[in-house]
Design a protein around this motif. Structure first.
Motif, PDB file in Angstrom:
ATOM      1  N   MET B  58       0.832  -1.208   0.000  1.00 13.04           N
ATOM      2  CA  MET B  58       0.000   0.000   0.000  1.00 13.04           C
ATOM      3  C   MET B  58       0.864   1.256   0.000  1.00 13.04           C
ATOM      4  O   MET B  58       0.504   2.258  -0.599  1.00 13.04           O
ATOM      5  CB  MET B  58      -0.959   0.001   1.199  1.00 13.04           C
ATOM      6  CG  MET B  58      -2.050  -1.065   1.146  1.00 13.04           C
ATOM      7  SD  MET B  58      -2.907  -1.288  -0.439  1.00 13.04           S
ATOM      8  CE  MET B  58      -3.720   0.292  -0.653  1.00 13.04           C
ATOM      9  N   ASN B  59       2.022   1.191   0.663  1.00 12.15           N
ATOM     10  CA  ASN B  59       2.939   2.340   0.647  1.00 12.15           C
ATOM     11  C   ASN B  59       3.389   2.660  -0.777  1.00 12.15           C
ATOM     12  O   ASN B  59       3.441   3.824  -1.170  1.00 12.15           O
ATOM     13  CB  ASN B  59       4.189   2.046   1.495  1.00 12.15           C
ATOM     14  CG  ASN B  59       4.001   2.490   2.930  1.00 12.15           C
ATOM     15  OD1 ASN B  59       3.012   3.127   3.280  1.00 12.15           O
ATOM     16  ND2 ASN B  59       4.958   2.133   3.776  1.00 12.15           N
ATOM     17  N   VAL B  60       3.716   1.622  -1.537  1.00 16.67           N
ATOM     18  CA  VAL B  60       4.154   1.831  -2.926  1.00 16.67           C
ATOM     19  C   VAL B  60       3.008   2.448  -3.728  1.00 16.67           C
ATOM     20  O   VAL B  60       3.202   3.387  -4.499  1.00 16.67           O
ATOM     21  CB  VAL B  60       4.639   0.505  -3.566  1.00 16.67           C
ATOM     22  CG1 VAL B  60       4.974   0.710  -5.045  1.00 16.67           C
ATOM     23  CG2 VAL B  60       5.870  -0.021  -2.836  1.00 16.67           C
ATOM     24  N   ILE B  61       1.793   1.939  -3.518  1.00 19.32           N
ATOM     25  CA  ILE B  61       0.624   2.460  -4.244  1.00 19.32           C
ATOM     26  C   ILE B  61       0.349   3.921  -3.875  1.00 19.32           C
ATOM     27  O   ILE B  61       0.114   4.763  -4.732  1.00 19.32           O
ATOM     28  CB  ILE B  61      -0.622   1.590  -3.940  1.00 19.32           C
ATOM     29  CG1 ILE B  61      -0.458   0.222  -4.590  1.00 19.32           C
ATOM     30  CG2 ILE B  61      -1.908   2.283  -4.421  1.00 19.32           C
ATOM     31  CD1 ILE B  61      -1.551  -0.765  -4.273  1.00 19.32           C
ATOM     32  N   ILE B  62       0.401   4.209  -2.576  1.00 20.33           N
ATOM     33  CA  ILE B  62       0.005   5.533  -2.088  1.00 20.33           C
ATOM     34  C   ILE B  62       1.104   6.587  -2.291  1.00 20.33           C
ATOM     35  O   ILE B  62       0.827   7.706  -2.704  1.00 20.33           O
ATOM     36  CB  ILE B  62      -0.367   5.472  -0.581  1.00 20.33           C
ATOM     37  CG1 ILE B  62      -1.621   4.605  -0.396  1.00 20.33           C
ATOM     38  CG2 ILE B  62      -0.575   6.863   0.007  1.00 20.33           C
ATOM     39  CD1 ILE B  62      -1.896   4.233   1.047  1.00 20.33           C
ATOM     40  N   HIS B  63       2.328   6.208  -1.971  1.00 17.82           N
ATOM     41  CA  HIS B  63       3.372   7.234  -1.872  1.00 17.82           C
ATOM     42  C   HIS B  63       4.379   7.275  -3.018  1.00 17.82           C
ATOM     43  O   HIS B  63       5.133   8.238  -3.121  1.00 17.82           O
ATOM     44  CB  HIS B  63       4.156   7.047  -0.562  1.00 17.82           C
ATOM     45  CG  HIS B  63       3.324   7.196   0.667  1.00 17.82           C
ATOM     46  ND1 HIS B  63       2.846   8.415   1.082  1.00 17.82           N
ATOM     47  CD2 HIS B  63       2.871   6.290   1.550  1.00 17.82           C
ATOM     48  CE1 HIS B  63       2.138   8.248   2.200  1.00 17.82           C
ATOM     49  NE2 HIS B  63       2.137   6.962   2.489  1.00 17.82           N
ATOM     50  N   SER B  64       4.435   6.226  -3.845  1.00 21.05           N
ATOM     51  CA  SER B  64       5.520   6.214  -4.835  1.00 21.05           C
ATOM     52  C   SER B  64       5.010   6.394  -6.261  1.00 21.05           C
ATOM     53  O   SER B  64       3.811   6.389  -6.512  1.00 21.05           O
ATOM     54  CB  SER B  64       6.307   4.898  -4.751  1.00 21.05           C
ATOM     55  OG  SER B  64       5.703   3.918  -5.570  1.00 21.05           O
ATOM     56  N   ILE B  89      11.853   9.196   0.565  1.00 20.10           N
ATOM     57  CA  ILE B  89      11.301   9.685   1.833  1.00 20.10           C
ATOM     58  C   ILE B  89      12.195  10.827   2.330  1.00 20.10           C
ATOM     59  O   ILE B  89      13.395  10.636   2.531  1.00 20.10           O
ATOM     60  CB  ILE B  89      11.243   8.542   2.873  1.00 20.10           C
ATOM     61  CG1 ILE B  89      10.381   7.382   2.328  1.00 20.10           C
ATOM     62  CG2 ILE B  89      10.701   9.046   4.208  1.00 20.10           C
ATOM     63  CD1 ILE B  89      10.447   6.101   3.148  1.00 20.10           C
ATOM     64  N   ALA B  90      11.605  12.003   2.476  1.00 20.74           N
ATOM     65  CA  ALA B  90      12.396  13.189   2.829  1.00 20.74           C
ATOM     66  C   ALA B  90      12.935  13.089   4.255  1.00 20.74           C
ATOM     67  O   ALA B  90      14.096  13.385   4.518  1.00 20.74           O
ATOM     68  CB  ALA B  90      11.543  14.443   2.666  1.00 20.74           C
ATOM     69  N   LYS B  94      10.868  10.847  10.787  1.00 23.32           N
ATOM     70  CA  LYS B  94       9.451  11.203  10.928  1.00 23.32           C
ATOM     71  C   LYS B  94       8.553  10.103  10.384  1.00 23.32           C
ATOM     72  O   LYS B  94       7.522   9.781  10.961  1.00 23.32           O
ATOM     73  CB  LYS B  94       9.166  12.511  10.166  1.00 23.32           C
ATOM     74  CG  LYS B  94       9.285  13.750  11.010  1.00 23.32           C
ATOM     75  CD  LYS B  94       8.720  14.925  10.228  1.00 23.32           C
ATOM     76  CE  LYS B  94       8.871  16.226  10.999  1.00 23.32           C
ATOM     77  NZ  LYS B  94       8.592  17.369  10.120  1.00 23.32           N
ATOM     78  N   ALA B  95       8.962   9.546   9.240  1.00 20.01           N
ATOM     79  CA  ALA B  95       8.151   8.498   8.602  1.00 20.01           C
ATOM     80  C   ALA B  95       8.015   7.271   9.506  1.00 20.01           C
ATOM     81  O   ALA B  95       7.089   6.485   9.362  1.00 20.01           O
ATOM     82  CB  ALA B  95       8.760   8.101   7.265  1.00 20.01           C
ATOM     83  N   ALA B 133      16.375   8.416  -0.359  1.00 21.34           N
ATOM     84  CA  ALA B 133      16.831   9.805  -0.366  1.00 21.34           C
ATOM     85  C   ALA B 133      15.825  10.591  -1.176  1.00 21.34           C
ATOM     86  O   ALA B 133      15.219  10.057  -2.109  1.00 21.34           O
ATOM     87  CB  ALA B 133      18.216   9.911  -1.000  1.00 21.34           C
ATOM     88  N   GLU B 134      15.636  11.826  -0.787  1.00 16.84           N
ATOM     89  CA  GLU B 134      14.675  12.663  -1.503  1.00 16.84           C
ATOM     90  C   GLU B 134      15.048  12.760  -2.982  1.00 16.84           C
ATOM     91  O   GLU B 134      16.210  12.983  -3.323  1.00 16.84           O
ATOM     92  CB  GLU B 134      14.641  14.058  -0.867  1.00 16.84           C
ATOM     93  CG  GLU B 134      13.305  14.735  -1.059  1.00 16.84           C
ATOM     94  CD  GLU B 134      13.209  16.027  -0.275  1.00 16.84           C
ATOM     95  OE1 GLU B 134      14.129  16.357   0.489  1.00 16.84           O
ATOM     96  OE2 GLU B 134      12.185  16.713  -0.448  1.00 16.84           O
TER      97      GLU B 134
END
Lengths: 120, 152
Positions: B58-64, B89-90, B94-95, B133-134
Motif C-alpha cells: 500500500m505504501n508503494v501504491i500511495i506514496h511512490s 522519503i524526505a 518522521k516516517a 533519499a529525496e
C-alpha cells in the motif's frame, strides 16, 4: 457469543451471510476502527471487525489477519466490488444502523473483549 | 527429498505495483500469503508476513511513482523487498514515528494514512533496512525468520 447472537444484538442487515458459520462461530473479541493500519497493528488472530469504511481494502485488510466477519456501522453499505471480494474470500458482511461507539459498547457490555496489543 | 535452499534464496514472488492502483492493492500480499500457507509456514509467521507485505504494498501504491514487491525464501528466512521509483522519503525519522503521515485527505478517507505503515512493518519484521533519499527511489528490505526450517 455466537455470531448469530451478535447479529440480533446489533440488529444487522445481512449482506453476505452463511447460516452454518453464524451458528457456530464464537466471537470472543473484536476490533472497531476506520483506519486500516490501526487494524493491522493488532496482530492477534481475531474474528470480527466493526468499521465505517466500505471500500475493498477493508476486505483485503481482513484477509491479511484472518478476520471472518465485518460489520459496517452507521447504516453504511459496502460497494459492490467490496461484496464480490468478500464472497471470493468467504468473509461475512453485515450492516447495522448503530454508530461505531454504540455497536462496540453493546458488544463489550455483553462480554466481547477488546483486542490486546500483542507482538507476535 | 528436500531441496537445499540453505545457501540459495529462491524467488517466490515478483509483482509490479502501479501508483494509485487501489483496485489491485493487496493482491501481491494475498498471493504471498497463500503461497506461504501452501509451503507449510506456521500461521503466526504467515500473518506477520501478510501484515508487513500489505503495508509495503500500500505504501508503494500511495506514496511512490510505482515499483515492485519481491519475495525470496530460503531454508530459515523470508526476505521481502519493496523497491520503488521515487520520490523518496524526505525525513525517514518522521516516517517511522507512529501517527505521522504525509497522506492527503483523500487517502485518509479510504482508510489509509494512519501513520502506522512503516511502524507496523518495523514492529513485525525481524529486520528492516531502508535506503532512501529525496528525489530518488526507496528500497526496503524486510527479513522474517521462519520458526522452523522448511523441509521442502
Amino acid at each position: 457469543m455466537k455470531l448469530s447472537e451478535v447479529k440480533s444484538l446489533l440488529n444487522v442487515e445481512t449482506i453476505y451471510g452463511k447460516k452454518d458459520v453464524e451458528d457456530s462461530l464464537i466471537i470472543k473479541n473484536a476490533c472497531g476502527a476506520d483506519l486500516m493500519s490501526d487494524v493491522l497493528a493488532f496482530s492477534q488472530e481475531k474474528t470480527m471487525l466493526l468499521t465505517g469504511l466500505t471500500n475493498p481494502q477493508v476486505i483485503r485488510t481482513a484477509e491479511m489477519i484472518g478476520i471472518q466477519a465485518i460489520i459496517f456501522v452507521r447504516g453504511k453499505k459496502p460497494l459492490s466490488e467490496t461484496v464480490s471480494l468478500a464472497r471470493k474470500l468467504e468473509i461475512l458482511l453485515y450492516s447495522t444502523e448503530k454508530p461505531l461507539f454504540e455497536a462496540c459498547g453493546l458488544l463489550y457490555k455483553y462480554g466481547i473483549g477488546p483486542e490486546e496489543m500483542n507482538y507476535i | 527429498m528436500g531441496a537445499d535452499y540453505s545457501l540459495q534464496k529462491k524467488e517466490i514472488l515478483n509483482v509490479a505495483i502501479e501508483r494509485f492502483d487501489f483496485q489491485s492493492g493487496g493482491e501481491a500480499s494475498s498471493q504471498l500469503k497463500n503461497l506461504l500457507r501452501k509451503l507449510g509456514v506456521g500461521s503466526d509467521t504467515v500473518r506477520k508476513t501478510a501484515i508487513v507485505t500489505y503495508e509495503l504494498e500500500m505504501n508503494v501504491i500511495i506514496h511512490s511513482f510505482g515499483g515492485e514487491i519481491t519475495a525470496q525464501i530460503s531454508e530459515d528466512e523470508l526476505v521481502i523487498y519493496a523497491n520503488d521509483k521515487g520520490p523518496g522519503i524526505a525525513d525517514l525519522e518522521k516516517a517511522l514515528t507512529p501517527g505521522f503521515s504525509t497522506a492527503g485527505s483523500e487517502i485518509r478517507e479510504m482508510g489509509f494514512g494512519a501513520g502506522m505503515g512503516l511502524v507496523n512493518v518495523r514492529r513485525y519484521a525481524d529486520n528492516m533496512d531502508i535506503r532512501t533519499a529525496e528525489g530518488e527511489g526507496t528500497n526496503i528490505k524486510v527479513t522474517i525468520n521462519l520458526e522452523k526450517p522448511l523441509s521442502d
